[in-house]
Design a protein around this motif. Sequence first.
Motif, mmCIF file in Angstrom:
data_model
loop_
_atom_site.group_PDB
_atom_site.id
_atom_site.type_symbol
_atom_site.label_atom_id
_atom_site.label_comp_id
_atom_site.label_asym_id
_atom_site.label_seq_id
_atom_site.Cartn_x
_atom_site.Cartn_y
_atom_site.Cartn_z
ATOM 1 N N LEU A 125 22.575 -56.483 75.840
ATOM 2 C CA LEU A 125 22.136 -55.299 75.127
ATOM 3 C C LEU A 125 20.738 -55.476 74.541
ATOM 4 N N SER A 126 20.045 -54.376 74.367
ATOM 5 C CA SER A 126 18.710 -54.420 73.770
ATOM 6 C C SER A 126 18.818 -54.614 72.261
ATOM 7 N N PRO A 127 17.929 -55.429 71.661
ATOM 8 C CA PRO A 127 17.918 -55.577 70.207
ATOM 9 C C PRO A 127 17.136 -54.468 69.507
ATOM 10 N N VAL A 128 16.522 -53.570 70.282
ATOM 11 C CA VAL A 128 15.704 -52.502 69.710
ATOM 12 C C VAL A 128 16.612 -51.347 69.300
ATOM 13 N N SER A 129 16.551 -50.944 68.047
ATOM 14 C CA SER A 129 17.403 -49.863 67.562
ATOM 15 C C SER A 129 16.896 -48.508 68.032
ATOM 16 N N GLY A 130 17.778 -47.520 67.983
ATOM 17 C CA GLY A 130 17.382 -46.161 68.301
ATOM 18 C C GLY A 130 18.024 -45.575 69.528
ATOM 19 N N THR A 131 18.985 -46.285 70.145
ATOM 20 C CA THR A 131 19.707 -45.730 71.286
ATOM 21 C C THR A 131 21.183 -46.075 71.191
ATOM 22 N N CYS A 132 21.949 -45.485 72.096
ATOM 23 C CA CYS A 132 23.351 -45.824 72.297
ATOM 24 C C CYS A 132 23.468 -46.436 73.691
ATOM 25 N N GLN A 133 24.052 -47.640 73.773
ATOM 26 C CA GLN A 133 24.246 -48.345 75.038
ATOM 27 C C GLN A 133 25.751 -48.397 75.293
ATOM 28 N N ALA A 134 26.195 -48.010 76.509
ATOM 29 C CA ALA A 134 27.618 -47.707 76.652
ATOM 30 C C ALA A 134 28.182 -47.974 78.036
ATOM 31 N N ILE A 135 29.505 -48.190 78.058
ATOM 32 C CA ILE A 135 30.341 -48.061 79.252
ATOM 33 C C ILE A 135 31.573 -47.278 78.817
ATOM 34 N N PHE A 136 31.971 -46.277 79.624
ATOM 35 C CA PHE A 136 33.103 -45.444 79.224
ATOM 36 C C PHE A 136 33.643 -44.672 80.418
ATOM 37 N N THR A 137 34.848 -44.125 80.256
ATOM 38 C CA THR A 137 35.393 -43.183 81.228
ATOM 39 C C THR A 137 35.373 -41.800 80.596
ATOM 40 N N TYR A 138 35.136 -40.785 81.427
ATOM 41 C CA TYR A 138 34.999 -39.418 80.906
ATOM 42 C C TYR A 138 35.525 -38.428 81.930
ATOM 43 N N THR A 139 36.345 -37.498 81.473
ATOM 44 C CA THR A 139 36.963 -36.515 82.358
ATOM 45 C C THR A 139 35.943 -35.824 83.263
ATOM 46 N N VAL A 140 36.346 -35.545 84.496
ATOM 47 C CA VAL A 140 35.439 -34.849 85.410
ATOM 48 C C VAL A 140 35.357 -33.359 85.091
ATOM 49 N N ASP A 141 36.281 -32.862 84.260
ATOM 50 C CA ASP A 141 36.266 -31.445 83.894
ATOM 51 C C ASP A 141 36.526 -31.319 82.396
ATOM 52 N N ASP A 142 35.452 -31.332 81.601
ATOM 53 C CA ASP A 142 35.629 -31.298 80.150
ATOM 54 C C ASP A 142 35.901 -29.896 79.617
ATOM 55 N N THR A 143 35.990 -28.908 80.500
ATOM 56 C CA THR A 143 36.439 -27.585 80.063
ATOM 57 C C THR A 143 37.954 -27.476 80.083
ATOM 58 N N ALA A 144 38.613 -28.418 80.764
ATOM 59 C CA ALA A 144 40.065 -28.361 80.904
ATOM 60 C C ALA A 144 40.783 -29.501 80.205
ATOM 61 N N SER A 145 40.083 -30.600 79.937
ATOM 62 C CA SER A 145 40.732 -31.761 79.310
ATOM 63 C C SER A 145 39.726 -32.541 78.485
ATOM 64 N N GLY A 146 40.237 -33.394 77.609
ATOM 65 C CA GLY A 146 39.370 -34.151 76.710
ATOM 66 C C GLY A 146 39.444 -35.639 76.923
ATOM 67 N N ASP A 147 39.881 -36.089 78.108
ATOM 68 C CA ASP A 147 40.040 -37.520 78.373
ATOM 69 C C ASP A 147 38.739 -38.274 78.142
ATOM 70 N N GLU A 148 38.836 -39.366 77.398
ATOM 71 C CA GLU A 148 37.661 -40.209 77.174
ATOM 72 C C GLU A 148 38.097 -41.554 76.608
ATOM 73 N N GLN A 149 37.588 -42.617 77.206
ATOM 74 C CA GLN A 149 37.871 -43.987 76.772
ATOM 75 C C GLN A 149 36.553 -44.748 76.908
ATOM 76 N N ASP A 150 35.911 -45.088 75.806
ATOM 77 C CA ASP A 150 34.573 -45.622 75.979
ATOM 78 C C ASP A 150 34.166 -46.621 74.910
ATOM 79 N N ILE A 151 33.196 -47.417 75.252
ATOM 80 C CA ILE A 151 32.629 -48.426 74.367
ATOM 81 C C ILE A 151 31.138 -48.131 74.260
ATOM 82 N N GLU A 152 30.671 -47.881 73.047
ATOM 83 C CA GLU A 152 29.250 -47.594 72.848
ATOM 84 C C GLU A 152 28.689 -48.510 71.774
ATOM 85 N N MET A 153 27.451 -48.945 71.945
ATOM 86 C CA MET A 153 26.768 -49.760 70.958
ATOM 87 C C MET A 153 25.723 -48.910 70.251
ATOM 88 N N VAL A 154 25.851 -48.807 68.923
ATOM 89 C CA VAL A 154 24.852 -48.112 68.121
ATOM 90 C C VAL A 154 24.523 -48.957 66.896
#
Length: 429
Positions: free
Chosen positions: A276-305
């Motif tokens: 990961l970058s030591p420079v602040s000011g972004t979110c660095q991530a790996i996650f899963t996200y629904t292919v249709d966010d109008t129909a479902s809210g599936d999300e499983q993710d890891i973010e660095m802030v």
Amino acid sequence: MIIPLNTLLFALPLLVHALPNHVHGKRCQVKDAASSSTLAGQALVATGGRGGHHWGASETTSVVDEAEPTEVSDYSPEEEEEEGAGEEEEEEDRAIVPTTIRSAVGSIVPSSVAATKTKTSGGAASSVSIPGTAQSSVGESSSTKSATASASQPTSTAGTGNTTTTLPSGDCSCGYVLSSYDNAYFPKAIIASFDTITSVSALAGLGLEINDGWKAGSVADDGTYCQGVASNVAINNGILTLTVPGGQSTGGVVSGAEIQTTEAITGGVFTMNAQLSPVSGTCQAIFTYTVDDTASGDEQDIEMVFSQPGLQLTNWDPTGSGLNDFSIDQFPNEPSTSFNDYTIAWLKDATSYYYNGVALDSPKKYQSVNPSNVIINNWSSGDPTFSMGPPAEDTVMQVKSLTFYYQTEPMSSYPAYPSGCTEADACKV
């Protein structure tokens, strides 16, 4: 009992103020005042890397009036209409993406990374072979045998490394048994080691696409949002880099970097080996996200802030209720000086998170159930309560390898062995 009209008019504002946050169409969580100058003291936050599900109405979190909340809203006109009369209008905080791009499986690969796929007869696997790169074969259905984007053990000249990934060898057309994950079985794989993949144009052949023109991450209160730009993704000296260029301003669009799977996935084990970058000011991530966010809210993710301490892991309610379950672990080392494995294990009965192969205190509720993309990104909206920034200097997330084992069939069909295969025929990794 008849209540005088003037009494009702006096009491109504008090009753509205007392409603839970999510009733007003916004979700919030208490913002921790703690901060640190090193990434080891910062947050890996599993909260809405694509859709902006930041700090949702978690059943395990209490919100107090004295604390400063981080307000969040989802961008989706359809969802706003469904929320009903009387609710506040939510800020636009969903990806502004044509339906042709966001549709399940049929995602459009940007022209900058497009490659021609050739389909063999009889419904066999699609495959791409690009000189000087790894080869990928993606099965079309559970009745066909799956191959992998094979690559050698990751090596790099940048930084020190921690990895728990064992790469398969031999014919793996019958899939993979993952010994480190209770012998979980998955028929398909994307295995990309960037010491052997030297061009971003090869990513399309591996089943990965670069975000080149649509939104990444959430929208800040002032309307600032991040947009993926293909030129911010590069491969140099055995490292895939995702860069947010420094010196950008809020109040408009911030340039960032994002890569996602082209297939709609319904389960698997997904590992990113990254520094990961030591420079602040972004979110660095790996996650899963629904292919249709109008129909479902599936999300499983890891973010660095930089705005939250610890490894924070969150599952979002697939029904789209806005509820989540999360837990917090501390970094055991400094992730900006070494390469480390970040793993999401979306298995049949639960989703678990791992850091360098060590199980974290994973949330227990709200496992994803609907088809999703696996996404890695580096983005900023300038939101002072989340991503912060935009950064004054370039913020670069470095990735040595991606190792994704997965299936595209419904989890109810697990294990989805290809036709003619059994677990005994699969590669042991």
